[in-house]
Design an enzyme around this catalytic site. Structure first.
Site, PDB file in Angstrom:
ATOM      1  N   ARG A 111     -10.091  -2.690   8.468  1.00  0.00           N
ATOM      2  CA  ARG A 111     -10.649  -1.327   8.483  1.00  0.00           C
ATOM      3  C   ARG A 111     -12.078  -1.329   9.028  1.00  0.00           C
ATOM      4  O   ARG A 111     -12.937  -0.592   8.553  1.00  0.00           O
ATOM      5  CB  ARG A 111     -10.602  -0.700   7.091  1.00  0.00           C
TER       6      ARG A 111
ATOM      7  N   ASP B  16     -16.091   9.426   0.673  1.00  0.00           N
ATOM      8  CA  ASP B  16     -16.704   8.641   1.750  1.00  0.00           C
ATOM      9  C   ASP B  16     -17.435   9.533   2.762  1.00  0.00           C
ATOM     10  O   ASP B  16     -17.066  10.679   2.990  1.00  0.00           O
ATOM     11  CB  ASP B  16     -15.585   7.860   2.454  1.00  0.00           C
TER      12      ASP B  16
ATOM     13  N   ASP C 253      -2.940   5.462  -3.116  1.00  0.00           N
ATOM     14  CA  ASP C 253      -3.333   6.430  -2.098  1.00  0.00           C
ATOM     15  C   ASP C 253      -2.199   7.398  -1.777  1.00  0.00           C
ATOM     16  O   ASP C 253      -2.424   8.435  -1.152  1.00  0.00           O
ATOM     17  CB  ASP C 253      -3.755   5.705  -0.809  1.00  0.00           C
TER      18      ASP C 253
ATOM     19  N   TRP D  84       0.837  -1.194   0.000  1.00  0.00           N
ATOM     20  CA  TRP D  84       0.000   0.000   0.000  1.00  0.00           C
ATOM     21  C   TRP D  84       0.873   1.245   0.000  1.00  0.00           C
ATOM     22  O   TRP D  84       1.828   1.374   0.766  1.00  0.00           O
ATOM     23  CB  TRP D  84      -0.918  -0.010   1.232  1.00  0.00           C
TER      24      TRP D  84
ATOM     25  N   TRP E 210     -15.144   3.919  -7.498  1.00  0.00           N
ATOM     26  CA  TRP E 210     -15.493   2.597  -6.951  1.00  0.00           C
ATOM     27  C   TRP E 210     -14.319   2.110  -6.115  1.00  0.00           C
ATOM     28  O   TRP E 210     -13.300   1.698  -6.638  1.00  0.00           O
ATOM     29  CB  TRP E 210     -15.761   1.644  -8.107  1.00  0.00           C
ATOM     30  N   ASP E 211     -14.466   2.118  -4.808  1.00  0.00           N
ATOM     31  CA  ASP E 211     -13.383   1.751  -3.907  1.00  0.00           C
ATOM     32  C   ASP E 211     -13.534   0.311  -3.431  1.00  0.00           C
ATOM     33  O   ASP E 211     -14.619  -0.285  -3.503  1.00  0.00           O
ATOM     34  CB  ASP E 211     -13.354   2.704  -2.708  1.00  0.00           C
ATOM     35  N   MET E 212     -12.442  -0.257  -2.916  1.00  0.00           N
ATOM     36  CA  MET E 212     -12.433  -1.603  -2.344  1.00  0.00           C
ATOM     37  C   MET E 212     -11.245  -1.660  -1.396  1.00  0.00           C
ATOM     38  O   MET E 212     -10.108  -1.627  -1.832  1.00  0.00           O
ATOM     39  CB  MET E 212     -12.313  -2.647  -3.453  1.00  0.00           C
ATOM     40  N   ASN E 213     -11.531  -1.740  -0.106  1.00  0.00           N
ATOM     41  CA  ASN E 213     -10.492  -1.430   0.874  1.00  0.00           C
ATOM     42  C   ASN E 213     -10.027  -2.578   1.750  1.00  0.00           C
ATOM     43  O   ASN E 213      -9.428  -2.330   2.792  1.00  0.00           O
ATOM     44  CB  ASN E 213     -10.967  -0.284   1.776  1.00  0.00           C
TER      45      ASN E 213
ATOM     46  N   CYS F 206     -10.804   1.862  -7.808  1.00  0.00           N
ATOM     47  CA  CYS F 206      -9.918   2.179  -6.683  1.00  0.00           C
ATOM     48  C   CYS F 206      -9.954   1.009  -5.714  1.00  0.00           C
ATOM     49  O   CYS F 206     -10.991   0.366  -5.554  1.00  0.00           O
ATOM     50  CB  CYS F 206     -10.384   3.472  -5.991  1.00  0.00           C
TER      51      CYS F 206
END
Length: 739
Positions: free
Chosen positions: A444, A368, A549, A200, A478-481, A527
C-alpha cells in the site's frame, strides 16, 4: 476453588467445581499430564492415569526399565530428543550446538490472585477469591536454566490461563528457538479441529476437519496475527453442537507471529501446542536474562460450544479488556472514510457531523487524510501533524467545532507505518524495517517502522500525545495496514535478529500502554485493514476492534458469527455502510445493514446527507433502538441459533443478565418461493417467565425455547415481495420482553 498438591504422589490438582486439571512429577522429574476436563473429586493418588507400558522399538529413559519412555507419556512442557520425538514446547540451542534439555521438578508455589506479565497483555483479577495461581519451577541442572510454568484457575469459570518463563542462571549464552505458551497432551484424538481462517474482507470463517495422525495447524509468519488465521482454535467431539457435547477452546493473548498446532502420534495421542511461532524465532538468553511467553487461555465445556463461547466472552470482556470503557456502552459513531475518502475540507466534515448529530450519532470520527502531505495513500504516513491546507485550525479547532455540535470527536492514526514521501522517512530512513542490500517491498505504498527500537516508539508517542493533549479527542482508531517483509532491524546485532518480530509487538504494546495510561478516557479501537490483528492481545488495550473492512451485511453475518466463538460482542466493531457496498458492490436494505451491525459496537460509514428523507428516518429509528437496548446487545449473554455457514438463514440472540429482555436477530440471504413455515428455538430465557414478542402475544420462556419462535415471513405462501414485506437480504430483530 482449590489447588491441591499431594506430596506422597507428587500430584497437582487444579479444580473449581467446573473443571479439573491434573498433573504429576514423572519418574525422571519432568512434569506429566494426567487429565484435563470436567471437574472430578480430589484424591491422594491419580497414578492409575499414568499408563506406562513396554512398547517395541521404543527408546527408554532409564537403563533396564523398558516401561518408561517419553515417547508414550503425556507431558506438560515437553522437550525433543530424550526419547520423545514429537514437536517440543521448548528448545534451547547451546554453545556446543546441542539442543537437548532436561527440565526436572524443583519446587512450586501457590498464590491467591494472578500476577501480571511485564510488558505483555494478560487476564487479571480485581478482587480476592477470583483466582489462584500455581507456579511450578523446573530446572535443567546442566544448563543452569530455570523454567517456570504458570497456571491460573478462575473461580466459577471453566478456564485456565497458562504461560511459561525461562531464566538463565548459568554463565553461557543460550538461544531460545521455541518457547510455547501452552502444551497439552490429550489421551486420544477423537476430535474435530475447528479454526477461523480467511483473508482480507472475509476474516474468521469457520473451518472444520477431523484430527488425523500427523500435524494439523494454523499459524502466522506475517508479523501480526493476520486476516488469514486467528490465534484461536477449538477441539470438539463429533456431534458437539451449541448446547451439548465436549469442546475445548484455546486462545493466545498475543498479536504477533503465532502457531496453534495439534500433533497426533501413531498411538492417537493428541498434543496441542500454542504460542509464538518458532519459525524464524531466536531469542538470545544471556546469563541473568529471562524470557516470558505470552499467555494462552484454555476453556473446557461439556455443554457445547455456546457455553464455551460465553465463558470466553465473560472472561475477556471483564478480565482482559480494561479501563474506563470496559463496562460502558459504546457510543454510536459515524466514520467519514467511505463518505469522503481523501476528499474533504473542515467545513465538509462539520456538515457530515451536523447531519449525524441530528440523527442521534454520539461520536464523529475523522479517518485517514488529515495529516502531513496526505492527500493520497503514497505520502504523509509518519508525519502526525494536521495538514494546514485542509484543516487551517488543526485538529484542535475541528474537534472544538464537532464538540460544540454536541458530539464527541475521534481520530484515525496508523502509527506503525511510514511513507517514503514523509518528513519522518527523510529524517530517519533507517527507522523502517528493511534488509541491507535487499529490495524493500512496499505494501500500500508504505513501510513498517521498526518498533523494536525504543527511540522509534518514543518519537511516535510524542507526536500522538501532543495531539491528544491539545485537542478534545475522545476516540482513537488505530490502524495497521501491512505485514512485515524483509524482516531486519538496523539496531539489533546479528545474533539477535531472530528477536525482531517479538520485539516489534512488544513495542506496539508499549505504545498502547503509554497512551492508554496517559489518556485513560479515550476509547481506543484497534484496526488492521479491518480484521488483520483482531486478537486477545489488543483487546487488553483497545476494548473494541474493527472486525473487517467488509461492511456488507450479508458477509458480516459470517464474519461476526465466526468472531463470536471467542470474542465478546462488545469488542466487534460493526457499521452500516453505503450501497452499493464498496467491497462487494452488493445492494442490501438499510434495515438489514442496521440489524446486522447492532450486534456489536454500532456505527455508520457513510454521509447521512446523501440519504433520502425516508432513509434518514430509518437511521434515527436504528440509533434510538441501539441506545435503548445496547446494554443487552453489547454485554448480554450471546447465543448462536442458526449458522450462516450451513444454510440460507442466520439467527442469533442476546439476553440480558436478568433474562428479562432478549433481542433475536433473524436474517435471510435469498428469498424463497412458496417456502415452508419456520420456527427457531430460542435460548437463555427463564422458562417460568412470560414474554411478549414485539409487544404482541405472551409466550412462556419454556415454549419459546422448546417449541420455538415463529419466524415465517410472507415467502411462506404466495410471495408478497412487491409489497416490501419480504425479499432477498431480509431481516428482523425480535424484541422479547418479560411481562
Amino acid at each position: 476453588m482449590s489447588i491441591f498438591y499431594h506430596e506422597s504422589t507428587q500430584t497437582f490438582h487444579l479444580t473449581n467445581g467446573e473443571i479439573s486439571y491434573l498433573m504429576k512429577v514423572l519418574p525422571n522429574g519432568a512434569l506429566g499430564q494426567l487429565y484435563c476436563g470436567q471437574a472430578v473429586r480430589d484424591r491422594e493418588s491419580f497414578d492409575h492415569l499414568l499408563e506406562l507400558r513396554s512398547r517395541p522399538m521404543s527408546s527408554c529413559v532409564f537403563e533396564g526399565n523398558r516401561y518408561f519412555s517419553l515417547e508414550h507419556c503425556k507431558q506438560e512442557y515437553p522437550a525433543y530428543g530424550s526419547t520423545d520425538f514429537r514437536h517440543p514446547a521448548v528448545e534451547l540451542c547451546q554453545p556446543n550446538g546441542s539442543r537437548i534439555t532436561d527440565f526436572v521438578y524443583h519446587s512450586h508455589t501457590v498464590m491467591p490472585g494472578k500476577p501480571a506479565l511485564p510488558g505483555l497483555p494478560a487476564t487479571y483479577c480485581e478482587a480476592d477469591g477470583e483466582a489462584e495461581t500455581l507456579t511450578v519451577c523446573l530446572r535443567d541442572p546442566l544448563l543452569e536454566v530455570e523454567l517456570y510454568l504458570n497456571y491460573t484457575i478462575f473461580a466459577g469459570q471453566p478456564a485456565l490461563a497458562r504461560s511459561a518463563c525461562l531464566k538463565n542462571r548459568g554463565g553461557q549464552d543460550l538461544h531460545l528457538t521455541a518457547a510455547m505458551s501452552l502444551s497439552l497432551d490429550l489421551p486420544d484424538s477423537g476430535y474435530e479441529f475447528v479454526h477461523f481462517s480467511g483473508a482480507w474482507s472475509r476474516e474468521r470463517f469457520m473451518k472444520v476437519r477431523q484430527l488425523e495422525q500427523g500435524i494439523q495447524s494454523v499459524e502466522s509468519t506475517r508479523g501480526h496475527s493476520s486476516h488469514n488465521h486467528n490465534p484461536f482454535i477449538m477441539l470438539r467431539r463429533p456431534g458437539t453442537d451449541e448446547d451439548k457435547g465436549e469442546v475445548m477452546g484455546f486462545s493466545l493473548v498475543y498479536s504477533g507471529n503465532f502457531l496453534a498446532q495439534v500433533e497426533v502420534d501413531n498411538w492417537d495421542t493428541a498434543r496441542v501446542t500454542m504460542g509464538i511461532n518458532p519459525f524464524g524465532f531466536d531469542w538470545k538468553l544471556s546469563p541473568g536474562g529471562e524470557f516470558q511467553t505470552p499467555e494462552a487461555v484454555m476453556v473446557y465445556s461439556s455443554q457445547g460450544m455456546g457455553a464455551m463461547s460465553r465463558a470466553f466472552h465473560k472472561l475477556y470482556r471483564t478480565r482482559l479488556a480494561r479501563g474506563y470503557w470496559r463496562d460502558r456502552p459504546r457510543p454510536v459513531l459515524l466514520n467519514n472514510w467511505e463518505a469522503t475518502y481523501f476528499d474533504f475540507t473542515e467545513d465538509k466534515l462539520v456538515s457530515i457531523a451536523e447531519a449525524a448529530r441530528k440523527d442521534g450519532v454520539e461520536l464523529f470520527v475523522l479517518d485517514d487524510g488529515w495529516f502531513g502531505a496526505r492527500t493520497h495513500e503514497s505520502a504523509g504516513l509518519g508525519d502526525w501533524a494536521a495538514n494546514p491546507d485542509r484543516l487551517p485550525g488543526g485538529i484542535t479547532r475541528l474537534a472544538e467545532r464537532v464538540e460544540r455540535l454536541g458530539l464527541r470527536f475521534g481520530l484515525w492514526f496508523e502509527p506503525e507505518m511510514a511513507n517514503k514521501d514523509s518528513d519522518l522517512y527523510r529524517t530517519h530512513p533507517d527507522w523502517i524495517i528493511q534488509t541491507p542490500g535487499r529490495r524493500s517491498s512496499p505494501g500500500r505504498n508504505q513501510y513498517v517502522l521498526d518498533f523494536s527500537r525504543p527511540e522509534v516508539v518514543d518519537h511516535i508517542y510524542g507526536m500522538m500525545a501532543k495531539i491528544l493533549s491539545e485537542a478534545k479527542v475522545s476516540y482513537i482508531k488505530w490502524d495497521m495496514n501491512r505485514s512485515i517483509t524483509e524482516a531486519f532491524s538496523a539496531a539489533l546485532p546479528p545474533d539477535r535478529q531472530g528477536e525482531l518480530f517479538h520485539r516489534y509487538i512488544l513495542g506496539v504494546y508499549d505504545l498502547y500502554e503509554r497512551l492508554t495510561t496517559a489518556f485513560p478516557h479515550v476509547l481506543f479501537e484497534s484496526c488492521a485493514s479491518g480484521g488483520g490483528r483482531f486478537d486477545p492481545g489488543l483487546l487488553y488495550y483497545a476494548p473494541q476492534g474493527w472486525a473487517s473492512d467488509d461492511s456488507d451485511a450479508v458477509e458480516r453475518l459470517k464474519i461476526q458469527y465466526g468472531t463470536s466463538f471467542c470474542y465478546p460482542i462488545s469488542s466487534i466493531g460493526a457499521h452500516v455502510s453505503a450501497v452499493p457496498n464498496h467491497q462487494l458492490g452488493r445492494i442490501t436494505p438499510l434495515s438489514t445493514r442496521g440489524n446486522a451491525a447492532c450486534f456489536g459496537a454500532f456505527g455508520y460509514e457513510l454521509d447521512l446527507n446523501r440519504l433520502t428523507g425516508e432513509e434518514r428516518e430509518l437511521v434515527r429509528e436504528q440509533i434510538a433502538f441501539v441506545k435503548e437496548y445496547r446494554q443487552t446487545l453489547q454485554f448480554g449473554d450471546f447465543y448462536r441459533l442458526l449458522s450462516p455457514f450451513e444454510g440460507n438463514f442466520t439467527a442469533w440472540m442476546a439476553v440480558s443478565p436478568d433474562r428479562r429482555t432478549a433481542l433475536v436477530g433473524w436474517y435471510k440471504t435469498l428469498n424463497e418461493v412458496n417456502g415452508p413455515y419456520r420456527r427457531v428455538k430460542l435460548r437463555g430465557l427463564d422458562p417460568d417467565l412470560a414474554y411478549t414478542v414485539d409487544g404482541g402475544a405472551e409466550h412462556y420462556g419454556d415454549e419459546l425455547m422448546r417449541v420455538g419462535l415463529t419466524v415465517s415471513d410472507a415467502a411462506a405462501g404466495e410471495s408478497e415481495q412487491r409489497s416490501g414485506i419480504t425479499g432477498d437480504f431480509a431481516s428482523h430483530i425480535f424484541v422479547v420482553k418479560s411481562v
